[in-house]
Design an enzyme around this catalytic site. Structure first.
Site, PDB file in Angstrom:
ATOM      1  N   HIS A  42      30.627 -12.114  18.785  1.00 47.83           N
ATOM      2  CA  HIS A  42      30.436 -12.462  17.370  1.00 47.83           C
ATOM      3  C   HIS A  42      29.005 -12.965  17.134  1.00 47.83           C
ATOM      4  O   HIS A  42      28.351 -12.584  16.172  1.00 47.83           O
ATOM      5  CB  HIS A  42      31.383 -13.602  16.952  1.00 47.83           C
ATOM      6  N   LYS A  89      49.521 -20.297  10.067  1.00 51.12           N
ATOM      7  CA  LYS A  89      48.676 -21.268  10.759  1.00 51.12           C
ATOM      8  C   LYS A  89      49.100 -21.482  12.209  1.00 51.12           C
ATOM      9  O   LYS A  89      48.268 -21.724  13.075  1.00 51.12           O
ATOM     10  CB  LYS A  89      48.748 -22.593   9.997  1.00 51.12           C
ATOM     11  N   ARG A 104      33.128  -2.376  18.687  1.00 53.42           N
ATOM     12  CA  ARG A 104      33.054  -2.425  20.145  1.00 53.42           C
ATOM     13  C   ARG A 104      33.242  -1.051  20.770  1.00 53.42           C
ATOM     14  O   ARG A 104      32.582  -0.679  21.709  1.00 53.42           O
ATOM     15  CB  ARG A 104      34.132  -3.366  20.704  1.00 53.42           C
ATOM     16  N   SER A 109      38.448 -12.392  20.946  1.00 54.29           N
ATOM     17  CA  SER A 109      38.935 -13.776  20.924  1.00 54.29           C
ATOM     18  C   SER A 109      40.284 -13.881  21.626  1.00 54.29           C
ATOM     19  O   SER A 109      40.554 -14.854  22.331  1.00 54.29           O
ATOM     20  CB  SER A 109      39.082 -14.264  19.480  1.00 54.29           C
TER      21      SER A 109
END
Ligand code: PNS
Length: 159
Positions: free
Chosen positions: A17, A41, A91, A128
């Site tokens: 990133h 969340k 990517r 991530s």
């Protein structure tokens, strides 16, 4: 003034990133890093505030970065912030299919362009979710994330 949007979940921000944000910052007057407020969340490892703090630390060396949160459609956020383009890192070919769909939908909705930037080869495998997995089981993430993120992962997982 030209403004680029770099959107994502950044849970957590990786060196991949940062590479895209850094390179984008050379082409635009300002880069708005748009962190999505994840409605589910419980699925996020880091809170919004933690994600923002890590992003701020990793981009502190750049003078033209703003970190913001958004909910809902990215194009609405882009309009509110007067963004000229969305910038996405690619990517591999596998990213292209979905990214092209989103780029075309965003153009259809708001006539905003998406610019694709090839990820630097040393980051082409990096995500991530893989960073979270490696860190969860005590693997070495020092080549994958900024030291501040490595520290935050250590604290999260107690490793
Ligand atoms: O880091 P991620 O999770 O790959 O980021 C994906 C993100 C946040 C860029 C994408 O899900 C997004 O733009 N969401 C906002 C909702 C939206 O505008 N959807 C329509 C896109 S066509």
């Amino acid at each position: 003034m030209s403004i680029a949007l770099c959107p994502g979940s950044f849970d957590p921000v990786t060196l991949g990133h940062i590479d895209i944000i850094e390179r984008t910052s050379r082409h635009f007057d300002e880069v708005v890093v748009a962190v999505i407020r994840n409605p589910q969340k419980t699925q996020s490892l880091f809170t919004l505030q933690e994600r923002q703090e890590m992003l701020a630390e990793c981009t502190a060396h750049l003078g033209n970065i703003r970190i913001e949160f958004f909910m809902g459609l990215l194009v609405d956020f882009a309009r509110e912030h007067g963004a000229n383009a969305i910038v996405k890192g690619l990517r591999a070919v596998s990213d292209f299919d979905y990214e092209l769909q989103m780029a075309q939908m965003n153009f259809k909705l708001a006539r905003i362009d998406t610019l694709f930037m090839p990820t630097s080869p040393q980051h082409s495998f990096l995500s991530s979710s893989l960073v979270r997995e490696v860190a969860r089981f005590g693997g070495d993430v020092s080549q994958l994330v900024h030291p501040a993120v490595q520290q935050a992962l250590r604290q999260k997982f107690g490793k």
